[in-house]
Design a protein around this motif. Structure first.
Motif, PDB file in Angstrom:
ATOM      1  N   LEU A   4       0.088  -5.954  -6.670  1.00 24.47           N
ATOM      2  CA  LEU A   4       0.404  -4.995  -5.620  1.00 24.47           C
ATOM      3  C   LEU A   4      -0.173  -3.643  -6.008  1.00 24.47           C
ATOM      4  CD1 LEU A   4       4.096  -5.936  -4.759  1.00 24.47           C
ATOM      5  CD2 LEU A   4       2.037  -6.420  -3.425  1.00 24.47           C
ATOM      6  N   TRP A   5      -1.118  -3.167  -5.211  1.00 23.30           N
ATOM      7  CA  TRP A   5      -1.888  -1.960  -5.518  1.00 23.30           C
ATOM      8  C   TRP A   5      -1.456  -0.826  -4.590  1.00 23.30           C
ATOM      9  CZ3 TRP A   5      -5.420  -0.835  -9.270  1.00 23.30           C
ATOM     10  CH2 TRP A   5      -6.210   0.310  -9.112  1.00 23.30           C
ATOM     11  N   LEU A   6      -1.141   0.331  -5.197  1.00 25.03           N
ATOM     12  CA  LEU A   6      -0.768   1.516  -4.424  1.00 25.03           C
ATOM     13  C   LEU A   6      -1.912   2.521  -4.442  1.00 25.03           C
ATOM     14  CD1 LEU A   6       1.446   3.145  -2.889  1.00 25.03           C
ATOM     15  CD2 LEU A   6       2.074   4.129  -5.110  1.00 25.03           C
ATOM     16  N   GLN A   7      -2.292   2.991  -3.262  1.00 23.91           N
ATOM     17  CA  GLN A   7      -3.334   4.015  -3.153  1.00 23.91           C
ATOM     18  C   GLN A   7      -3.095   4.799  -1.870  1.00 23.91           C
ATOM     19  OE1 GLN A   7      -7.304   2.588  -3.799  1.00 23.91           O
ATOM     20  NE2 GLN A   7      -8.274   4.491  -3.169  1.00 23.91           N
ATOM     21  N   ASP A   8      -3.044   6.125  -1.990  1.00 23.46           N
ATOM     22  CA  ASP A   8      -2.822   6.998  -0.837  1.00 23.46           C
ATOM     23  C   ASP A   8      -1.570   6.588  -0.057  1.00 23.46           C
ATOM     24  OD1 ASP A   8      -5.160   8.422  -1.453  1.00 23.46           O
ATOM     25  OD2 ASP A   8      -6.388   7.009  -0.317  1.00 23.46           O
ATOM     26  N   GLN A  10      -0.327   3.808   0.378  1.00 23.37           N
ATOM     27  CA  GLN A  10      -0.470   2.527   1.059  1.00 23.37           C
ATOM     28  C   GLN A  10      -0.429   1.411   0.022  1.00 23.37           C
ATOM     29  OE1 GLN A  10      -0.655   2.057   4.497  1.00 23.37           O
ATOM     30  NE2 GLN A  10      -0.214   4.249   4.549  1.00 23.37           N
ATOM     31  N   LEU A  11       0.440   0.441   0.256  1.00 26.54           N
ATOM     32  CA  LEU A  11       0.586  -0.678  -0.660  1.00 26.54           C
ATOM     33  C   LEU A  11      -0.161  -1.887  -0.107  1.00 26.54           C
ATOM     34  CD1 LEU A  11       2.093  -1.390  -3.321  1.00 26.54           C
ATOM     35  CD2 LEU A  11       3.920  -2.337  -1.888  1.00 26.54           C
ATOM     36  N   THR A  12      -1.001  -2.506  -0.932  1.00 27.44           N
ATOM     37  CA  THR A  12      -1.738  -3.693  -0.514  1.00 27.44           C
ATOM     38  C   THR A  12      -1.605  -4.779  -1.566  1.00 27.44           C
ATOM     39  OG1 THR A  12      -3.791  -2.850  -1.504  1.00 27.44           O
ATOM     40  CG2 THR A  12      -3.429  -2.404   0.841  1.00 27.44           C
ATOM     41  N   LEU A  13      -1.671  -6.010  -1.114  1.00 26.90           N
ATOM     42  CA  LEU A  13      -1.703  -7.152  -2.023  1.00 26.90           C
ATOM     43  C   LEU A  13      -3.160  -7.515  -2.260  1.00 26.90           C
ATOM     44  CD1 LEU A  13      -0.244  -9.466  -3.547  1.00 26.90           C
ATOM     45  CD2 LEU A  13      -0.400 -10.793  -1.418  1.00 26.90           C
ATOM     46  N   ARG A  14      -3.589  -7.412  -3.516  1.00 23.78           N
ATOM     47  CA  ARG A  14      -4.982  -7.696  -3.856  1.00 23.78           C
ATOM     48  C   ARG A  14      -5.070  -8.931  -4.747  1.00 23.78           C
ATOM     49  NH1 ARG A  14      -7.839  -2.155  -5.772  1.00 23.78           N
ATOM     50  NH2 ARG A  14      -9.374  -3.746  -6.361  1.00 23.78           N
ATOM     51  N   ASP A  15      -6.148  -9.672  -4.590  1.00 23.90           N
ATOM     52  CA  ASP A  15      -6.385 -10.832  -5.450  1.00 23.90           C
ATOM     53  C   ASP A  15      -7.686 -10.697  -6.222  1.00 23.90           C
ATOM     54  OD1 ASP A  15      -8.276 -11.215  -3.497  1.00 23.90           O
ATOM     55  OD2 ASP A  15      -7.425 -13.087  -2.725  1.00 23.90           O
ATOM     56  N   THR A  39      12.459   3.998  -7.934  1.00 20.57           N
ATOM     57  CA  THR A  39      11.281   4.803  -8.286  1.00 20.57           C
ATOM     58  C   THR A  39      10.022   4.238  -7.637  1.00 20.57           C
ATOM     59  OG1 THR A  39      12.289   5.466 -10.392  1.00 20.57           O
ATOM     60  CG2 THR A  39       9.900   5.705 -10.194  1.00 20.57           C
ATOM     61  N   ASP A  40       9.913   2.913  -7.570  1.00 16.90           N
ATOM     62  CA  ASP A  40       8.776   2.303  -6.888  1.00 16.90           C
ATOM     63  C   ASP A  40       8.744   2.717  -5.420  1.00 16.90           C
ATOM     64  OD1 ASP A  40       7.993   0.762  -9.197  1.00 16.90           O
ATOM     65  OD2 ASP A  40       9.659  -0.587  -8.754  1.00 16.90           O
ATOM     66  N   LEU A  41       9.911   2.744  -4.797  1.00 19.55           N
ATOM     67  CA  LEU A  41       9.989   3.134  -3.386  1.00 19.55           C
ATOM     68  C   LEU A  41       9.643   4.610  -3.205  1.00 19.55           C
ATOM     69  CD1 LEU A  41      13.245   1.235  -2.336  1.00 19.55           C
ATOM     70  CD2 LEU A  41      10.882   0.431  -2.302  1.00 19.55           C
ATOM     71  N   GLU A  42      10.073   5.446  -4.156  1.00 20.70           N
ATOM     72  CA  GLU A  42       9.752   6.878  -4.073  1.00 20.70           C
ATOM     73  C   GLU A  42       8.250   7.107  -4.275  1.00 20.70           C
ATOM     74  OE1 GLU A  42      11.602   9.093  -3.001  1.00 20.70           O
ATOM     75  OE2 GLU A  42      13.627   8.323  -3.227  1.00 20.70           O
ATOM     76  N   LEU A  43       7.625   6.335  -5.152  1.00 18.71           N
ATOM     77  CA  LEU A  43       6.173   6.445  -5.324  1.00 18.71           C
ATOM     78  C   LEU A  43       5.445   6.089  -4.035  1.00 18.71           C
ATOM     79  CD1 LEU A  43       5.836   4.900  -8.886  1.00 18.71           C
ATOM     80  CD2 LEU A  43       5.244   7.244  -8.272  1.00 18.71           C
ATOM     81  N   LEU A  44       5.957   5.086  -3.342  1.00 16.97           N
ATOM     82  CA  LEU A  44       5.373   4.696  -2.065  1.00 16.97           C
ATOM     83  C   LEU A  44       5.491   5.828  -1.044  1.00 16.97           C
ATOM     84  CD1 LEU A  44       4.023   2.330  -0.597  1.00 16.97           C
ATOM     85  CD2 LEU A  44       6.304   1.477  -0.020  1.00 16.97           C
ATOM     86  N   ARG A  45       6.551   6.633  -1.182  1.00 18.71           N
ATOM     87  CA  ARG A  45       6.765   7.752  -0.256  1.00 18.71           C
ATOM     88  C   ARG A  45       6.050   9.022  -0.700  1.00 18.71           C
ATOM     89  NH1 ARG A  45      12.656   6.087  -1.017  1.00 18.71           N
ATOM     90  NH2 ARG A  45      12.965   4.409   0.531  1.00 18.71           N
ATOM     91  N   GLY A  46       5.383   8.981  -1.857  1.00 19.45           N
ATOM     92  CA  GLY A  46       4.625  10.135  -2.311  1.00 19.45           C
ATOM     93  C   GLY A  46       5.319  10.999  -3.331  1.00 19.45           C
ATOM     94  N   GLN A  51      -1.912   6.094  -8.438  1.00 16.63           N
ATOM     95  CA  GLN A  51      -2.785   5.065  -7.879  1.00 16.63           C
ATOM     96  C   GLN A  51      -2.905   3.943  -8.895  1.00 16.63           C
ATOM     97  OE1 GLN A  51      -6.604   6.107  -5.966  1.00 16.63           O
ATOM     98  NE2 GLN A  51      -7.588   4.620  -7.323  1.00 16.63           N
ATOM     99  N   GLY A  52      -2.569   2.734  -8.477  1.00 16.65           N
ATOM    100  CA  GLY A  52      -2.660   1.595  -9.378  1.00 16.65           C
ATOM    101  C   GLY A  52      -1.624   0.551  -9.027  1.00 16.65           C
ATOM    102  N   ILE A  53      -1.370  -0.346  -9.987  1.00 16.75           N
ATOM    103  CA  ILE A  53      -0.389  -1.411  -9.808  1.00 16.75           C
ATOM    104  C   ILE A  53       0.996  -0.845 -10.077  1.00 16.75           C
ATOM    105  CG2 ILE A  53       0.371  -3.679 -10.606  1.00 16.75           C
ATOM    106  CD1 ILE A  53      -2.559  -4.122 -11.541  1.00 16.75           C
ATOM    107  N   LEU A  54       1.912  -1.036  -9.143  1.00 15.92           N
ATOM    108  CA  LEU A  54       3.287  -0.568  -9.306  1.00 15.92           C
ATOM    109  C   LEU A  54       4.084  -1.513 -10.211  1.00 15.92           C
ATOM    110  CD1 LEU A  54       4.366   0.558  -5.704  1.00 15.92           C
ATOM    111  CD2 LEU A  54       4.043   2.020  -7.714  1.00 15.92           C
TER     112      LEU A  54
END
Length: 317
Positions: A4-8, A10-15, A39-46, A51-54
């Motif tokens: 699970l990659w977080l960037q800007d 936005q969370l995406t599932l990458r393979d 904390t993971d949820l707060e990172l998603l909210r900024g 940027q990276g794997i949560l």
């Protein structure tokens, strides 16, 4: 590998993520389970521009590293310290000025098939602890940090504000001191988990003001802080266990007049946390709300963000 990659925000599932290669002082861990934290949820909210794997709550099996760790289940402390700065030299590696933090600061985290951490950060998981229970080692250690910072005895009157994941772990650990403990929140079903363990509970608006020696704030919102502050006797101590995504307004006059002590508290000791889990003195099973495979990680985050949700676990293998 998958992750699970977080960037800007936005969370995406990458393979297509590269398999990590451990540095000379590191081990590589095949992740078994990982827990979604506030904390993971707060990172998603900024909350922090990561940027990276949560992910930082995990248990896994070492597949690269020192021989004595190969194929062993481990959990890991999340702060990777430099060992050389003034904080490290003073025995405060969790405040290392050059640290990376697993899934939070400059270090890919646990919501993936594999991760790397310094060998010194790893702790073996006793066979008596289930893999699911071991996933709670990091937040349980954070709860135990309170007792490293504040002396609490059977003579103290203590309030825990918040009936969420962390609040429940804090209440269970503080109950072991024999103090006069009250845990408060807004959800009767969550408070019932603590009542079943013999811990006194009440709704947050039922707190008697100005009688508690220590109040632990676990909600991360201004109303929780105000409940904790109003509960304290003069020269009482408020412990902040939550990060705040926004600004917190304080009534500084009340803090000065009552001569209150404010203690920030975050990461804690892993060995005592593992001991409590091994001895069954803390029960984490009622805190597990849902389990998802990593391939359904986005759905797992959707559920974790629903108000009132307790712990959501990701299963990697």
């Amino acid at each position: 590998m998958q992750g699970l990659w977080l960037q800007d925000q936005q969370l995406t599932l990458r393979d297509d993520l590269p398999l990590p290669e451990p540095a000379p002082n590191e081990a590589r861990i095949r992740v078994l389970r990982a827990g979604i934290c506030n904390t993971d949820l707060e990172l998603l909210r900024g909350y922090y521009p990561y940027q990276g794997i949560l992910g930082h709550e995990f248990v896994g099996i070492v597949d690269r590293g020192p021989e004595h760790l190969i194929n062993q289940r481990v959990v890991g402390e999340i702060n990777a310290a430099c060992g050389h700065c003034d904080c490290c030299q003073r025995g405060m590696p969790t405040h290392c000025r050059n640290r990376s933090v697993l899934g939070i600061v400059n270090h890919n985290g646990a919501f993936a098939d594999y991760l790397c951490l310094p060998v010194q950060n790893l702790h073996l998981v006793p066979d008596t602890i289930s893999t699911e229970a071991a996933t709670f080692t990091e937040p349980l250690a954070a709860a135990l940090e309170i007792l490293e910072q504040v002396t609490i005895t059977a003579n103290d009157r203590v309030l825990v504000v918040g009936d969420g994941k962390l609040g429940q772990l804090v209440a269970q650990t503080l109950a072991l001191t024999g103090c006069e403990l009250l845990a408060v929140g807004r959800h009767a079903d969550k408070l019932a988990n603590l009542s079943d363990r013999g811990i006194a509970t009440a709704l947050a608006d039922q707190v008697t003001p100005s009688i508690y020696d220590v109040a632990v704030e676990c909600t991360g919102n201004p109303s929780g802080f105000e409940t904790a502050r109003r509960s304290l006797r003069p020269r009482g101590t408020i412990v902040l266990k939550s990060t705040y995504a926004g600004q917190l307004s304080l009534d500084m006059s009340a803090i000065v007049v009552d001569e209150l002590t404010i203690v920030g508290s975050r990461c804690g000791p892993f060995a005592p946390a593992l001991d409590l889990l091994a001895q069954g003195k803390v029960d984490v099973t009622p805190l597990i709300q849902a389990r998802y495979p990593l391939s359904q990680g986005l759905a797992a985050f959707d559920q974790a963000q629903q108000k009132g949700t307790l712990k959501v676990l990701l299963e990697m293998s």
